[in-house]
Design an enzyme around this catalytic site. Structure first.
Site, PDB file in Angstrom:
ATOM      1  N   ASN A  42       2.836 -31.587 -26.820  1.00  0.00           N
ATOM      2  CA  ASN A  42       2.232 -32.263 -25.663  1.00  0.00           C
ATOM      3  C   ASN A  42       0.719 -32.146 -25.689  1.00  0.00           C
ATOM      4  O   ASN A  42       0.158 -31.128 -26.084  1.00  0.00           O
ATOM      5  CB  ASN A  42       2.819 -31.759 -24.340  1.00  0.00           C
ATOM      6  CG  ASN A  42       2.790 -30.262 -24.191  1.00  0.00           C
ATOM      7  OD1 ASN A  42       2.880 -29.537 -25.171  1.00  0.00           O
ATOM      8  ND2 ASN A  42       2.667 -29.784 -22.974  1.00  0.00           N
ATOM      9  N   GLU A  44      -2.525 -32.843 -23.272  1.00  0.00           N
ATOM     10  CA  GLU A  44      -2.860 -33.107 -21.872  1.00  0.00           C
ATOM     11  C   GLU A  44      -4.273 -33.672 -21.719  1.00  0.00           C
ATOM     12  O   GLU A  44      -5.034 -33.733 -22.677  1.00  0.00           O
ATOM     13  CB  GLU A  44      -2.686 -31.809 -21.069  1.00  0.00           C
ATOM     14  CG  GLU A  44      -1.249 -31.326 -21.131  1.00  0.00           C
ATOM     15  CD  GLU A  44      -0.948 -30.145 -20.235  1.00  0.00           C
ATOM     16  OE1 GLU A  44      -1.901 -29.479 -19.765  1.00  0.00           O
ATOM     17  OE2 GLU A  44       0.252 -29.899 -19.994  1.00  0.00           O
ATOM     18  N   CYS A  53       3.608 -36.502 -23.558  1.00  0.00           N
ATOM     19  CA  CYS A  53       4.589 -35.464 -23.893  1.00  0.00           C
ATOM     20  C   CYS A  53       4.781 -35.338 -25.401  1.00  0.00           C
ATOM     21  O   CYS A  53       4.509 -36.267 -26.166  1.00  0.00           O
ATOM     22  CB  CYS A  53       5.947 -35.804 -23.288  1.00  0.00           C
ATOM     23  SG  CYS A  53       5.975 -35.897 -21.509  1.00  0.00           S
ATOM     24  N   GLU A  55       7.498 -35.415 -27.105  1.00  0.00           N
ATOM     25  CA  GLU A  55       8.456 -36.372 -27.677  1.00  0.00           C
ATOM     26  C   GLU A  55       7.781 -37.688 -28.046  1.00  0.00           C
ATOM     27  O   GLU A  55       8.055 -38.272 -29.083  1.00  0.00           O
ATOM     28  CB  GLU A  55       9.577 -36.668 -26.675  1.00  0.00           C
ATOM     29  CG  GLU A  55      10.423 -35.471 -26.285  1.00  0.00           C
ATOM     30  CD  GLU A  55       9.883 -34.738 -25.065  1.00  0.00           C
ATOM     31  OE1 GLU A  55       8.638 -34.600 -24.938  1.00  0.00           O
ATOM     32  OE2 GLU A  55      10.696 -34.277 -24.246  1.00  0.00           O
ATOM     33  N   CYS A  86      11.357 -36.211 -20.347  1.00  0.00           N
ATOM     34  CA  CYS A  86      11.087 -36.825 -19.042  1.00  0.00           C
ATOM     35  C   CYS A  86      11.545 -38.286 -19.075  1.00  0.00           C
ATOM     36  O   CYS A  86      11.872 -38.831 -20.138  1.00  0.00           O
ATOM     37  CB  CYS A  86       9.598 -36.737 -18.711  1.00  0.00           C
ATOM     38  SG  CYS A  86       8.586 -37.923 -19.614  1.00  0.00           S
ATOM     39  N   CYS A  89       9.702 -40.610 -21.574  1.00  0.00           N
ATOM     40  CA  CYS A  89      10.068 -40.367 -22.979  1.00  0.00           C
ATOM     41  C   CYS A  89      11.464 -40.920 -23.279  1.00  0.00           C
ATOM     42  O   CYS A  89      11.716 -41.442 -24.363  1.00  0.00           O
ATOM     43  CB  CYS A  89      10.013 -38.882 -23.308  1.00  0.00           C
ATOM     44  SG  CYS A  89       8.318 -38.275 -23.399  1.00  0.00           S
TER      45      CYS A  89
HETATM   46  N1  THU Z   1       6.248 -32.157 -21.314  1.00  0.00           N
HETATM   47  C1  THU Z   1       6.643 -32.481 -22.606  1.00  0.00           C
HETATM   48  O1  THU Z   1       5.842 -32.452 -23.552  1.00  0.00           O
HETATM   49  N2  THU Z   1       7.951 -32.828 -22.813  1.00  0.00           N
HETATM   50  C2  THU Z   1       8.920 -32.798 -21.867  1.00  0.00           C
HETATM   51  O2  THU Z   1      10.053 -33.081 -22.164  1.00  0.00           O
HETATM   52  C3  THU Z   1       8.561 -32.447 -20.464  1.00  0.00           C
HETATM   53  C4  THU Z   1       7.115 -32.223 -20.173  1.00  0.00           C
HETATM   54  C5  THU Z   1       4.873 -31.712 -21.115  1.00  0.00           C
HETATM   55  C6  THU Z   1       3.976 -32.678 -20.424  1.00  0.00           C
HETATM   56  C7  THU Z   1       2.931 -31.743 -19.808  1.00  0.00           C
HETATM   57  O3  THU Z   1       1.941 -31.474 -20.768  1.00  0.00           O
HETATM   58  C8  THU Z   1       3.672 -30.450 -19.542  1.00  0.00           C
HETATM   59  O4  THU Z   1       4.871 -30.532 -20.333  1.00  0.00           O
HETATM   60  C9  THU Z   1       4.015 -30.222 -18.077  1.00  0.00           C
HETATM   61  O5  THU Z   1       4.667 -31.314 -17.564  1.00  0.00           O
END
Ligand code: THU
Length: 275
Positions: A42, A44, A53, A55, A86, A89
């Protein structure tokens, strides 16, 4: 490939996360139909909503590298229950990967496995305007096709007493190290013990950046181009080391003369061209 192996790649890639706002690093590993593993983590943004994310980073990277058929995705984070993709994704995975298997795991051994269709019932798809999508032929006929980015999945790693690049001794030719090959690939080592020398192709994971022309200490401090020497700071950070093969024990190779630090990812093992 076993679920656990794909999950291990997902866990490992979570260290590349850029997650200063959530403090929640996530890793994803996508298995393609050809057996390649493409990872993501991920990433940000200070403008929170622009976060992507793990994925989606993985699947966009894979599509960009030319992959279009996928089997499974593993997602890993330090949460209980393990993280499932999420909604955004799930939608993207459905369109680009179809009904793949989704493996969610954490760092304590908890795993859940589901098909994407169970996570995203009654999905919205692009079938309504499929006929307008750019043809595969147009993509394949592009003159710039070779300018692709390529991703590799390491076949193993180096075990050495040396942990930092600057610490490799000048007499490394005498140095004994090991190359640990992924157990699932062990059969690929069949009859390797017949070789006296082998080539270890690796990825210099600690190298950052490159210079095309520089004074080379190993060459009397004269200036050489990066493609005219073995300098580690190269555009693709790929190294090739010819070493003596001392022993092959299952998936563990003992070699003499490897100039690589502990933990270096190994991309391939090849025999040396006979004279
Ligand atoms: N996140 C992911 O990378 N994958 C998921 O399946 C759920 C959430 C990340 C996005 C963000 O950087 C952090 O987790 C908190 O939501």
């Amino acid at each position: 490939m076993k679920e656990e192996t794909l999950l291990a790649a997902a866990r490992a890639s979570s260290v590349r996360a850029y997650a200063p706002y959530s403090g929640f690093p996530v890793g994803a590993a996508l298995l393609t139909e050809e057996g390649a593993v493409i990872t993501g983590s991920n990433t940000e943004s200070a403008s929170y909503g622009m976060t992507v994310c793990a994925e989606r980073i993985a699947i966009y990277t894979a599509v960009h590298a030319g992959h279009r058929k996928f089997k499974k995705i593993a997602v890993a984070a330090d949460s209980s229950p393990p993280p499932t993709p999420c909604g955004a994704c799930r939608q993207v995975l459905w369109e680009l990967a179809g009904n793949i298997e989704v493996i969610a795991g954490n760092f304590n051994g908890e795993i859940t496995i589901s098909k994407l269709s169970a996570l995203l019932p009654e999905p919205f798809g692009s079938s309504a305007w499929d006929k307008n999508l750019v043809s595969k032929e147009a993509v394949e006929n592009s003159a710039e096709r070779w300018r692709v980015s390529v991703s590799f999945h390491p076949v193993g790693y180096v075990v050495s007493g040396y942990k930092a690049p600057q610490t490799i001794p000048a007499n490394y030719r005498e140095l004994l190290s090991q190359v640990i090959i992924e157990p699932e690939l062990e059969q690929g080592l069949y009859r390797l013990e017949e070789e006296e020398k082998i080539n270890v192709i690796s990825y210099l994971h600690m190298a950052r950046g490159y210079s095309l022309k520089e004074k080379r200490s190993g060459r009397g401090n004269e200036v050489y181009g990066v493609f005219a020497c073995r300098a580690p700071l190269r555009p693709n950070s790929i190294a090739q080391s010819t070493v003596e093969l001392v022993d092959v024990n299952k998936n563990i190779l003992t070699v003499r003369g490897l100039d690589l630090i502990d933990g270096t990812p190994v991309l391939d093992i090849k025999t040396v061209m006979p004279r």
